[in-house]
Scaffold this motif. Structure first.
Motif, mmCIF file in Angstrom:
data_model
loop_
_atom_site.group_PDB
_atom_site.id
_atom_site.type_symbol
_atom_site.label_atom_id
_atom_site.label_comp_id
_atom_site.label_asym_id
_atom_site.label_seq_id
_atom_site.Cartn_x
_atom_site.Cartn_y
_atom_site.Cartn_z
ATOM 1 N N ILE A 19 36.666 44.573 22.944
ATOM 2 C CA ILE A 19 36.603 45.623 23.968
ATOM 3 C C ILE A 19 35.446 45.366 24.914
ATOM 4 N N GLN A 20 34.260 45.008 24.316
ATOM 5 C CA GLN A 20 33.092 44.734 25.140
ATOM 6 C C GLN A 20 33.318 43.544 26.055
ATOM 7 N N GLN A 21 33.936 42.490 25.477
ATOM 8 C CA GLN A 21 34.225 41.306 26.287
ATOM 9 C C GLN A 21 35.221 41.634 27.386
ATOM 10 N N SER A 22 36.186 42.486 27.050
ATOM 11 C CA SER A 22 37.198 42.873 28.022
ATOM 12 C C SER A 22 36.583 43.635 29.189
ATOM 13 N N GLU A 23 35.646 44.561 28.855
ATOM 14 C CA GLU A 23 34.997 45.336 29.906
ATOM 15 C C GLU A 23 34.137 44.441 30.800
ATOM 16 N N ALA A 24 33.416 43.515 30.163
ATOM 17 C CA ALA A 24 32.590 42.581 30.940
ATOM 18 C C ALA A 24 33.465 41.714 31.842
ATOM 19 N N SER A 25 34.592 41.297 31.282
ATOM 20 C CA SER A 25 35.519 40.470 32.048
ATOM 21 C C SER A 25 36.099 41.239 33.224
ATOM 22 N N LYS A 26 36.406 42.534 32.976
ATOM 23 C CA LYS A 26 36.949 43.358 34.055
ATOM 24 C C LYS A 26 35.959 43.500 35.195
ATOM 25 N N THR A 27 34.665 43.698 34.839
ATOM 26 C CA THR A 27 33.634 43.829 35.858
ATOM 27 C C THR A 27 33.527 42.555 36.689
ATOM 28 N N THR A 28 33.474 41.416 35.994
ATOM 29 C CA THR A 28 33.407 40.130 36.691
ATOM 30 C C THR A 28 34.629 39.917 37.562
ATOM 31 N N ASN A 29 35.803 40.221 36.994
ATOM 32 C CA ASN A 29 37.041 40.021 37.745
ATOM 33 C C ASN A 29 37.127 40.930 38.960
ATOM 34 N N ARG A 30 36.585 42.184 38.806
ATOM 35 C CA ARG A 30 36.597 43.089 39.952
ATOM 36 C C ARG A 30 35.783 42.507 41.094
ATOM 37 N N ASN A 31 34.589 41.963 40.765
ATOM 38 C CA ASN A 31 33.745 41.373 41.800
ATOM 39 C C ASN A 31 34.370 40.124 42.401
ATOM 40 N N LEU A 32 34.976 39.288 41.548
ATOM 41 C CA LEU A 32 35.646 38.095 42.057
ATOM 42 C C LEU A 32 36.835 38.469 42.917
ATOM 43 N N SER A 33 37.582 39.480 42.479
ATOM 44 C CA SER A 33 38.723 39.943 43.260
ATOM 45 C C SER A 33 38.273 40.463 44.611
ATOM 46 N N LYS A 34 37.148 41.192 44.594
ATOM 47 C CA LYS A 34 36.590 41.713 45.828
ATOM 48 C C LYS A 34 36.225 40.579 46.779
ATOM 49 N N LEU A 35 35.640 39.514 46.225
ATOM 50 C CA LEU A 35 35.264 38.363 47.023
ATOM 51 C C LEU A 35 36.488 37.675 47.606
ATOM 52 N N GLU A 36 37.535 37.537 46.784
ATOM 53 C CA GLU A 36 38.760 36.894 47.270
ATOM 54 C C GLU A 36 39.404 37.727 48.375
ATOM 55 N N GLN A 37 39.394 39.063 48.203
ATOM 56 C CA GLN A 37 39.965 39.922 49.231
ATOM 57 C C GLN A 37 39.211 39.771 50.543
ATOM 58 N N LYS A 38 37.875 39.659 50.448
ATOM 59 C CA LYS A 38 37.074 39.525 51.649
ATOM 60 C C LYS A 38 37.340 38.194 52.340
ATOM 61 N N LYS A 39 37.559 37.161 51.556
ATOM 62 C CA LYS A 39 37.862 35.856 52.139
ATOM 63 C C LYS A 39 39.147 35.917 52.952
ATOM 64 N N GLU A 40 40.063 36.769 52.513
ATOM 65 C CA GLU A 40 41.358 36.864 53.167
ATOM 66 C C GLU A 40 41.369 37.903 54.281
ATOM 67 N N ALA A 41 40.272 38.649 54.425
ATOM 68 C CA ALA A 41 40.238 39.709 55.420
ATOM 69 C C ALA A 41 40.347 39.134 56.830
ATOM 70 N N ASP A 42 40.958 39.918 57.724
ATOM 71 C CA ASP A 42 41.129 39.485 59.099
ATOM 72 C C ASP A 42 39.819 39.507 59.869
ATOM 73 N N PHE A 43 38.914 40.395 59.512
ATOM 74 C CA PHE A 43 37.673 40.562 60.251
ATOM 75 C C PHE A 43 36.520 40.609 59.261
ATOM 76 N N LYS A 44 35.530 39.725 59.467
ATOM 77 C CA LYS A 44 34.449 39.565 58.495
ATOM 78 C C LYS A 44 33.129 40.068 59.059
ATOM 79 N N PHE A 45 32.316 40.653 58.179
ATOM 80 C CA PHE A 45 30.957 41.047 58.534
ATOM 81 C C PHE A 45 29.954 40.175 57.783
#
Length: 370
Positions: A19-45
């Motif tokens: 469970i602990q590993q899963s939660e840690a993985s979810k946190t990491t994946n959320r941040n990585l997912s956020k980064l991937e979404q930003k890479k694909e964004a039409d307009f960057k800051f």
């Protein structure tokens, strides 16, 4: 019975660990997912920001978190060309979902301990003064010659070291030009200057290597010209020497799996005129023109004009343009207008100078526009 209790305990501990590993993985994946979404964004800051070894990791994490939570996608970090510091900060920024770009002062190398051992590496004015010990405008203007093999290889070596840092997106060239032949008109009163023609004290590079190489190509000596400013080959020679450094840097960073980006003057024709920089001719992935309207005594709509000029000059190339804006000159409403001027005139994003100038009202705007 004891065996059953022991078995239950082992299973419970195993489940808890999962469970602990899963939660840690979810946190990491959320941040990585956020980064991937930003890479694909039409307009960057983006935001330009500095760094020092003395600051704690927790202080950097708080800074990067502030940027990310308010809609900023990428940080351009000036570590004073320290790849070790960059390697330390990159995972901290990425953990907050930010892209990392290695910001380097390229041809202007104030206080460079290696370059200072070689006075002959520095750019020389038409008056014969070297920026090694006779600096134009300000004390931190110590410009290296882009033609001399040793000085250009020194800069390219610094670029290569930064490009090897794991997980950065690009090496970001700043001061990738010669010293200002003309200052922005809004800055002239600060230096009590009038610049109505090209003045010899601000006209570079007349070092022996540049003069020799030019004379081999064109069979004439700029020092003997009645008005060197009118000689197109002489100006083009210096434009090409800067282009050569950029093009070589492009090959180096791409070899290491990174992109090349640069902070440049507002649009190519203006950059050509003011600082011997014709960035629409370069091999480069992305440019961030510094469209600081107040430096030129212009209104906010000039940001749109200059953005459009650059976008049109790049129309036949794959290079992307992200408009740079000067935050201290604007309140929240003005920053919103600046962003819209850039966006509506073809920019792929906006970069803010600099992180320390972003007040809560600016961050609110960036988050809302995003």
């Amino acid at each position: 019975m004891k065996l059953n209790h022991l078995l239950c305990l082992v299973i419970s501990l195993g489940l808890l660990s999962c469970i602990q590993q899963s939660e840690a993985s979810k946190t990491t994946n959320r941040n990585l997912s956020k980064l991937e979404q930003k890479k694909e964004a039409d307009f960057k800051f983006w935001v330009w920001t500095g760094a020092s070894k003395e600051r704690s990791d927790s202080a950097y994490t708080a800074e990067y978190k502030k940027y990310s939570e308010n809609g900023i996608d990428a940080v351009l970090i000036n570590t004073n060309t320290d790849p070790g510091l960059l390697a330390r900060l990159t995972p901290l920024a990425k953990q907050e979902g930010l892209e990392v770009h290695a910001w380097i002062m390229a041809m202007n190398r104030p206080g460079d301990s290696i370059a200072l051992q070689h006075p002959d590496w520095y750019a020389v004015s038409r008056e014969g003064n070297s920026t090694f010990d006779n600096r134009p405008y300000v004390d931190y203007y110590q410009w290296l010659c882009p033609t001399r093999e040793e000085s250009r290889n020194h800069v390219l070596g610094l670029v290569e070291e930064l490009s090897k840092v794991e997980d950065i997106e690009s090496v970001h060239l700043d001061y990738i030009r010669l010293p200002d032949i003309f200052l922005p008109v809004g800055l002239l009163p600060k230096y009590d200057l009038k610049q109505e023609e090209e003045l010899a004290e601000f006209d570079f590079c007349y070092c022996e290597v540049c003069l020799s190489e030019f004379e081999k190509m064109h069979h004439k000596d700029p020092r003997k010209m009645e008005n060197p400013a009118l000689d197109i080959e002489w100006k083009q020679f210096r434009l090409n020497r800067i282009k050569d450094v950029v093009d070589d840097a492009y090959e180096i960073v791409h070899k290491n799996g990174k992109q090349l980006t640069a902070a440049v003057f507002p649009y190519p024709e203006m950059a050509d005129h003011m600082v011997r920089q014709r960035w629409d001719k370069w091999k480069i992935d992305q440019v961030l023109p510094m469209i600081y309207h107040n430096f030129y005594n212009e209104e906010l709509d000039w940001i749109g004009f200059a953005t459009r000029q650059g976008v049109e000059d790049l129309s036949a190339k794959e290079t992307k343009l992200h408009t740079g804006v000067f935050v201290p000159a604007m309140n929240g409403d003005q920053l919103k207008e600046a962003i819209l001027q850039a966006k509506n005139n073809g920019a792929k994003g906006v970069s803010f100078f600099d992180g320390g100038a972003l007040k809560p009202e600016h961050l609110e705007v960036i988050k809302a526009v995003n």
